[in-house]
Design a protein around this motif. Structure first.
Motif, PDB file in Angstrom:
ATOM      1  N   ARG A 243       0.864  -1.445  -0.001  1.00 30.81           N
ATOM      2  CA  ARG A 243      -0.004   0.141   0.133  1.00 30.81           C
ATOM      3  C   ARG A 243       0.726   1.351  -0.073  1.00 30.81           C
ATOM      4  N   HIS A 244       2.094   1.198   0.498  1.00 25.28           N
ATOM      5  CA  HIS A 244       2.819   2.217   0.952  1.00 25.28           C
ATOM      6  C   HIS A 244       4.380   2.158   0.339  1.00 25.28           C
ATOM      7  N   VAL A 245       4.834   3.558  -0.080  1.00 22.43           N
ATOM      8  CA  VAL A 245       6.346   3.291  -0.567  1.00 22.43           C
ATOM      9  C   VAL A 245       7.061   4.412   0.174  1.00 22.43           C
ATOM     10  N   TYR A 246       8.290   4.409   0.776  1.00 26.51           N
ATOM     11  CA  TYR A 246       9.134   5.246   1.039  1.00 26.51           C
ATOM     12  C   TYR A 246       9.867   5.935   0.080  1.00 26.51           C
ATOM     13  N   LEU A 247      10.151   7.409   0.243  1.00 29.36           N
ATOM     14  CA  LEU A 247      11.173   8.107  -0.612  1.00 29.36           C
ATOM     15  C   LEU A 247      12.163   9.064   0.244  1.00 29.36           C
ATOM     16  N   SER A 248      13.377   8.724  -0.030  1.00 31.55           N
ATOM     17  CA  SER A 248      14.355   9.820   0.637  1.00 31.55           C
ATOM     18  C   SER A 248      14.512  10.861  -0.152  1.00 31.55           C
ATOM     19  N   ASN A 249      14.439  12.060   0.793  1.00 26.19           N
ATOM     20  CA  ASN A 249      14.686  13.167   0.039  1.00 26.19           C
ATOM     21  C   ASN A 249      16.111  13.793   0.596  1.00 26.19           C
ATOM     22  N   ARG A 250      16.901  13.668  -0.258  1.00 23.95           N
ATOM     23  CA  ARG A 250      18.329  13.778   0.003  1.00 23.95           C
ATOM     24  C   ARG A 250      18.858  15.260   0.479  1.00 23.95           C
ATOM     25  N   VAL A 251      18.353  16.261  -0.045  1.00 27.31           N
ATOM     26  CA  VAL A 251      18.650  17.526   0.557  1.00 27.31           C
ATOM     27  C   VAL A 251      17.832  17.953   1.679  1.00 27.31           C
ATOM     28  N   ALA A 252      16.388  17.549   1.866  1.00 31.93           N
ATOM     29  CA  ALA A 252      15.582  17.910   2.844  1.00 31.93           C
ATOM     30  C   ALA A 252      15.996  17.186   4.318  1.00 31.93           C
ATOM     31  N   ASN A 253      16.822  16.120   3.986  1.00 28.27           N
ATOM     32  CA  ASN A 253      17.156  15.060   5.349  1.00 28.27           C
ATOM     33  C   ASN A 253      15.753  14.639   5.944  1.00 28.27           C
ATOM     34  N   THR A 254      14.992  14.302   5.097  1.00 27.87           N
ATOM     35  CA  THR A 254      13.761  13.457   5.484  1.00 27.87           C
ATOM     36  C   THR A 254      13.323  12.483   4.442  1.00 27.87           C
ATOM     37  N   ILE A 255      12.569  11.633   4.965  1.00 33.14           N
ATOM     38  CA  ILE A 255      12.050  10.313   4.190  1.00 33.14           C
ATOM     39  C   ILE A 255      10.415  10.441   4.345  1.00 33.14           C
ATOM     40  N   SER A 256       9.912  10.425   2.950  1.00 34.49           N
ATOM     41  CA  SER A 256       8.388  10.712   2.957  1.00 34.49           C
ATOM     42  C   SER A 256       7.875   9.322   2.933  1.00 34.49           C
ATOM     43  N   LYS A 257       6.481   8.975   3.437  1.00 35.82           N
ATOM     44  CA  LYS A 257       5.743   7.836   3.349  1.00 35.82           C
ATOM     45  C   LYS A 257       4.690   8.266   2.381  1.00 35.82           C
ATOM     46  N   ALA A 271      15.703  12.204   8.911  1.00 29.82           N
ATOM     47  CA  ALA A 271      16.719  11.424   8.500  1.00 29.82           C
ATOM     48  C   ALA A 271      17.869  11.874   8.119  1.00 29.82           C
ATOM     49  N   PRO A 272      18.670  12.622   9.159  1.00 29.81           N
ATOM     50  CA  PRO A 272      19.939  13.315   8.734  1.00 29.81           C
ATOM     51  C   PRO A 272      20.993  12.769   7.854  1.00 29.81           C
ATOM     52  N   GLY A 273      21.770  13.687   7.431  1.00 32.39           N
ATOM     53  CA  GLY A 273      23.145  13.165   6.825  1.00 32.39           C
ATOM     54  C   GLY A 273      22.754  12.901   5.210  1.00 32.39           C
ATOM     55  N   GLY A 274      21.681  13.334   4.661  1.00 30.36           N
ATOM     56  CA  GLY A 274      21.742  13.004   3.375  1.00 30.36           C
ATOM     57  C   GLY A 274      21.013  11.593   2.994  1.00 30.36           C
ATOM     58  N   PRO A 275      19.886  11.211   3.567  1.00 28.23           N
ATOM     59  CA  PRO A 275      19.246   9.863   3.138  1.00 28.23           C
ATOM     60  C   PRO A 275      19.276   9.607   1.676  1.00 28.23           C
ATOM     61  N   ASP A 276      19.794   8.254   1.358  1.00 24.20           N
ATOM     62  CA  ASP A 276      20.095   7.870   0.084  1.00 24.20           C
ATOM     63  C   ASP A 276      19.115   6.670  -0.109  1.00 24.20           C
TER      64      ASP A 276
END
Length: 328
Positions: A243-257, A271-276
């Motif tokens: 139903r869901h997928v995660y997405l890393s936002n590398r500049v914003a330092n967040t992960i969206s669901k 998600a600090p440090g540039g999540p990839d």
């Protein structure tokens, strides 16, 4: 060394032994993190959450993928023109396959007949036939500038690849090994993810703050909407619940669901440090993300919505994978 130091060293060794025994008894298998600028893989014990060894690879490993039978973890060494096969249970190198030119990203088709690599540096996508062990190049396809990430539909008929520097999405017919169509995207498209019904593709726009959504159910693609997530929208990973997928936002330092039915963001995690790249552990509660600029693996407790721990790894950590993963 004085008596205190000897005792402390002995206790440290005992702690490592106990954690190792706990891992063996629990049946836990390692977590693998690619260190792109160190040309190696960090092997992490998921009980003690310590790096227990490093596996040398070829130059600039970026992504990794499990064989369909889950007996080998394949590391793509982009600048070494090679693939390193690793046993995902024992963390031992099984073999190295050379002559695979510029493998940046990689993916198997669900029917296990095709293996596809994106040549990020040399602007091509390679399609290989796979017989369960050996790779045979079927065709090298020139594409747009800087092919980045690949997705293959559930019917194993079409491979989709983003073109990072020409801002395009390309569809490739696997059986005929030719480009079916191409369409312009927003800036710097990176990862691409398909919904379970094969009708919709999500593309992370690393040069923007959004995911671009394409309808691919007809004869040709249509851009239908954008989902605002965060600056540097980059890589996807299924949440394991269909139903869901995660997405890393590398500049914003967040992960969206993202909810795949409503195509809306339903949660965000720090998600600090540039999540990839990411992986989701079995059970779905813990989300692992490589912190690209911080040389760490970050583990997020999605129930408590907080960082559970961080593990120090090598330079520019990129791909992450574990055999004990949530459904993909």
């Amino acid at each position: 060394m004085n008596l205190f130091s000897l005792c402390r060293a002995g206790l440290g060794a005992l702690a490592l032994l106990v954690s190792g025994l706990a891992a063996a008894q629990s049946g836990s298998t390692p977590v693998f993190v690619l260190n792109s600028l160190d040309a190696d893989v960090s092997v992490i014990d998921p009980v003690s959450w310590r790096e227990i060894k490093r596996i040398p690879t070829g130059k600039e490993p970026h992504h990794l993928y499990m064989t369909p039978d889950e007996k080998s973890l394949i590391v793509a060494n982009a600048l070494a023109d090679s693939l390193t096969f690793i046993d995902p249970r024992t963390a031992e190198v099984q073999r190295t396959v050379r002559g695979v030119i510029d493998p940046y990203h990689l993916r198997f088709s669900p029917d296990m007949k095709w293996f596809v690599t994106a040549g990020n540096r040399l602007h091509h996508v390679d399609i290989y036939r796979w017989d369960g062990r050996d790779l045979v190049l079927a065709k090298r396809i020139p594409t747009g500038k800087t092919p980045s990430h690949i997705w293959i539909d559930s019917r194993s008929t079409t491979a989709y690849s983003t073109m990072q520097d020409s801002d395009e999405l390309v569809a490739i017919d696997l059986a005929r090994q030719e480009i079916k169509w191409r369409i312009k995207t927003g800036p710097m498209p990176a990862d691409v993810f398909g919904t379970p019904d094969d009708k919709t593709l999500l593309v992370g726009l690393t040069g923007s703050d959004s995911v671009e959504v394409f309808d691919v159910s007809g004869d040709g693609p249509r851009a239908v909407r954008r989902i605002k997530t965060g600056a540097g929208a980059h890589a996807f990973r299924s949440a394991g619940d269909n139903r869901h997928v995660y997405l890393s936002n590398r500049v914003a330092n967040t992960i969206s669901k993202i909810d795949l039915k409503t195509l809306q963001v339903v949660d965000n995690y720090a998600a600090p440090g540039g999540p990839d790249c990411m992986d989701v552990m079995a059970g779905g509660r813990y989300l692992m993300a490589t912190s690209r600029w911080a040389r760490k693996l970050t583990i997020i407790d999605t129930e408590k919505r907080e960082i559970a721990r961080q593990v120090k790894v090598g330079k520019s950590p990129h791909g992450v994978w574990t055999l004990e993963h949530a459904a993909r």
